[in-house]
Every structure is written in C-alpha cells, then in structure tokens.
Design an enzyme around this catalytic site. Structure first.
Site, PDB file in Angstrom:
ATOM      1  N   ARG A  68       0.808  -1.202   0.000  1.00  0.00           N
ATOM      2  CA  ARG A  68       0.000   0.000   0.000  1.00  0.00           C
ATOM      3  C   ARG A  68       0.852   1.267   0.000  1.00  0.00           C
ATOM      4  NH1 ARG A  68      -3.800  -1.674   5.005  1.00  0.00           N
ATOM      5  NH2 ARG A  68      -2.674  -3.640   5.037  1.00  0.00           N
ATOM      6  N   GLY A  69       2.135   1.085   0.299  1.00  0.00           N
ATOM      7  CA  GLY A  69       2.995   2.236   0.568  1.00  0.00           C
ATOM      8  C   GLY A  69       3.189   3.227  -0.558  1.00  0.00           C
ATOM      9  N   GLU A  86       7.449   1.809  -6.508  1.00  0.00           N
ATOM     10  CA  GLU A  86       7.629   1.233  -5.162  1.00  0.00           C
ATOM     11  C   GLU A  86       7.912   2.363  -4.165  1.00  0.00           C
ATOM     12  OE1 GLU A  86       7.226  -0.858  -2.960  1.00  0.00           O
ATOM     13  OE2 GLU A  86       8.788  -2.389  -2.872  1.00  0.00           O
ATOM     14  N   ASP A  87       7.501   2.175  -2.910  1.00  0.00           N
ATOM     15  CA  ASP A  87       7.805   3.201  -1.907  1.00  0.00           C
ATOM     16  C   ASP A  87       9.268   3.147  -1.475  1.00  0.00           C
ATOM     17  OD1 ASP A  87       7.487   0.784  -0.547  1.00  0.00           O
ATOM     18  OD2 ASP A  87       6.241   1.581   1.059  1.00  0.00           O
ATOM     19  N   ASP A 117      14.370  -1.897   0.155  1.00  0.00           N
ATOM     20  CA  ASP A 117      15.069  -2.156   1.412  1.00  0.00           C
ATOM     21  C   ASP A 117      16.024  -3.335   1.186  1.00  0.00           C
ATOM     22  OD1 ASP A 117      15.401  -1.739   4.224  1.00  0.00           O
ATOM     23  OD2 ASP A 117      14.011  -3.351   4.652  1.00  0.00           O
ATOM     24  N   PHE A 137      13.897   3.532  10.266  1.00  0.00           N
ATOM     25  CA  PHE A 137      12.497   3.203   9.970  1.00  0.00           C
ATOM     26  C   PHE A 137      11.754   4.499   9.661  1.00  0.00           C
ATOM     27  CE2 PHE A 137       8.106   2.054  10.787  1.00  0.00           C
ATOM     28  CZ  PHE A 137       8.028   0.847  10.132  1.00  0.00           C
ATOM     29  N   ARG A 150       0.338   7.194   7.449  1.00  0.00           N
ATOM     30  CA  ARG A 150       0.428   7.191   5.986  1.00  0.00           C
ATOM     31  C   ARG A 150       0.085   8.557   5.405  1.00  0.00           C
ATOM     32  NH1 ARG A 150       0.926   1.874   3.913  1.00  0.00           N
ATOM     33  NH2 ARG A 150      -0.109   0.280   5.144  1.00  0.00           N
TER      34      ARG A 150
HETATM   35  P1  5GP Z   1      12.236  -5.294   0.712  1.00  0.00           P
HETATM   36  O1  5GP Z   1      11.731  -6.555   0.105  1.00  0.00           O
HETATM   37  O2  5GP Z   1      13.001  -4.417  -0.253  1.00  0.00           O
HETATM   38  O3  5GP Z   1      13.036  -5.557   1.954  1.00  0.00           O
HETATM   39  O4  5GP Z   1      10.958  -4.577   1.260  1.00  0.00           O
HETATM   40  C1  5GP Z   1      10.496  -3.360   0.858  1.00  0.00           C
HETATM   41  C2  5GP Z   1       9.256  -3.087   1.660  1.00  0.00           C
HETATM   42  O5  5GP Z   1       9.550  -3.127   3.057  1.00  0.00           O
HETATM   43  C3  5GP Z   1       8.756  -1.678   1.388  1.00  0.00           C
HETATM   44  O6  5GP Z   1       7.892  -1.655   0.287  1.00  0.00           O
HETATM   45  C4  5GP Z   1       8.051  -1.382   2.690  1.00  0.00           C
HETATM   46  O7  5GP Z   1       6.754  -1.916   2.663  1.00  0.00           O
HETATM   47  C5  5GP Z   1       8.844  -2.139   3.740  1.00  0.00           C
HETATM   48  N1  5GP Z   1       9.788  -1.230   4.399  1.00  0.00           N
HETATM   49  C6  5GP Z   1      11.118  -1.154   4.245  1.00  0.00           C
HETATM   50  N2  5GP Z   1      11.646  -0.168   4.991  1.00  0.00           N
HETATM   51  C7  5GP Z   1      10.608   0.412   5.649  1.00  0.00           C
HETATM   52  C8  5GP Z   1      10.500   1.520   6.551  1.00  0.00           C
HETATM   53  O8  5GP Z   1      11.459   2.189   6.921  1.00  0.00           O
HETATM   54  N3  5GP Z   1       9.232   1.824   6.975  1.00  0.00           N
HETATM   55  C9  5GP Z   1       8.135   1.114   6.591  1.00  0.00           C
HETATM   56  N4  5GP Z   1       6.962   1.471   7.081  1.00  0.00           N
HETATM   57  N5  5GP Z   1       8.206   0.084   5.733  1.00  0.00           N
HETATM   58  C10 5GP Z   1       9.429  -0.266   5.264  1.00  0.00           C
END
Ligand code: 5GP
Length: 192
Positions: A50-51, A106-107, A110, A159, A172
C-alpha cells in the site's frame, strides 16, 4: 515489548524529507520518465500497495502523458534461519501487460526481495518495456543486488513513515517522510 504493541510505545516523528523536497524531486523524476517513454502511447503505471499510493498519485499527475494505473500487492516474509524471503502476491494486476510499456512504482527498496520477486513475475508476462521507480532506497540494507531505474532519495537505515508509508497502519497521511523516534530509545532500526 511484551503485551504492548510497538505503536503504543510513545514516539515522535522527525522530518527527514519535507513535502516541498519531495514535490521538487518528483518534478525531476517525471521529466526523466517522460523522456524514457517518449515513444509510448499509453504507459501502464503499476503501484505496489500500500505504501506507494501517495507517491503514485503525485507522480502520474506530473507525468503529463497517457497513463493507465494498476496496482499489485506483495508481502515478503522473512525466514529467521536463512537470509531468504518468501514473497507472496496478495493482489494481482487487473490488466494484461504483454507487449506493454510498464513502470513499477515502489515506496522503499530495502532488502530488495520484494521488487526482485515482483519484477520476475512481471517479466514472465512479457511486457515490451519494464522499468522501476522507488521513492526511497536504503542501499545499506540490500540483500539481493537490485537498483531501481530511478530513485527519489537514498536514505540511511532508519524506519521511516509518512507520504503513504505506515507504522502499524498509522502515519500514511503525513505529507512528509519522517523517522520514527521512540521517546525511550532513539531512532528505530528498520525491522522489515
Ligand atoms: P524489501 O523486500 O526491499 O526488503 O521490502 C520493501 C518493503 O519493506 C517496502 O515496500 C516497505 O513496505 C517495507 N519497508 C522497508 N523499509 C521500511 C520503513 O522504513 N518503513 C516502513 N513502514 N516500511 C518499510
């Protein structure tokens, strides 16, 4: 903390990227995207729920081109004993993308597992062109080699919330990106 959800611990949010800085960066990104897709009749913009919902809303309004908007929801589950992650598709696209020009929005990138899995899935459907844009990138957290075609901001390992991104489904709707700071501990480490 036992018996108390994380969001019940008192915290505040420090501004990391202002609404104004985000808007200015989106104008730049939109120019780059328009240029890359200048021969595209209709771009399929795929938001990862949803981000990305606030980012995609602002981005498509800056694009000034013919776009179709679709959404996909993926969830990644960590495995404590291996550095592997299982990525599940919770909501698939409504439309077909074969032969289409696609931009995935993508938001945050990570560890990189989510976007890697989503791209693998979308590639198997044979789009003509497939590029990615991430508002935020945390290169220090990467577990699989991946770089979005365009990135809004590279940020350190903290975070973050706001501008579509939640903490326990709250925050959000903040117009900026901020870091969650627990009043009893300092900045929270990302634990996604
Ligand atoms: P990845 O598979 O790259 O580890 O995951 C990415 C997802 O992890 C992002 O789309 C988001 O939903 C979540 N995520 C990663 N870092 C953060 C953060 O600092 N805050 C929040 N709320 N979600 C995060």
């Amino acid at each position: 903390m036992q018996g108390v959800s994380m969001s019940q611990r008192p915290y505040h949010i420090d501004v990391m990227i202002s609404a104004k800085a985000i808007a200015a960066r989106i104008e730049d990104l939109a120019r780059l995207i328009r240029d890359e897709y200048k021969d595209t009749d209709k771009l399929v913009v795929v938001g990862l729920l949803r981000g990305s919902f606030v980012f995609i809303a602002d981005l498509v309004r800056e694009l000034e081109m013919n776009v179709e908007v679709d959404f996909l929801e993926a969830s990644s589950y960590g495995n404590a004993t291996e550095s592997s992650r299982e990525v599940k598709i919770l909501k698939d696209l409504r439309g077909a993308i074969e032969g289409r020009d696609v931009l995935v929005v993508e938001d945050i990138v990570d560890t990189g597992h989510t976007l890697t899995a989503v791209l693998e899935l979308l590639r198997s459907r044979h789009p003509r062109k497939l590029e990615t844009i991430a508002l935020l990138d945390k290169p220090a957290r990467r577990e699989v080699p991946l770089k979005a075609t365009w990135t809004g901001f590279e940020i350190p390992d903290a975070f973050v919330v706001g501008y579509g991104i939640d903490f326990a489904q709250a925050n959000r709707n903040l117009p900026y990106i901020g870091t969650v700071v627990f009043d009893d501990e300092g900045t929270a480490e990302a634990s996604a």
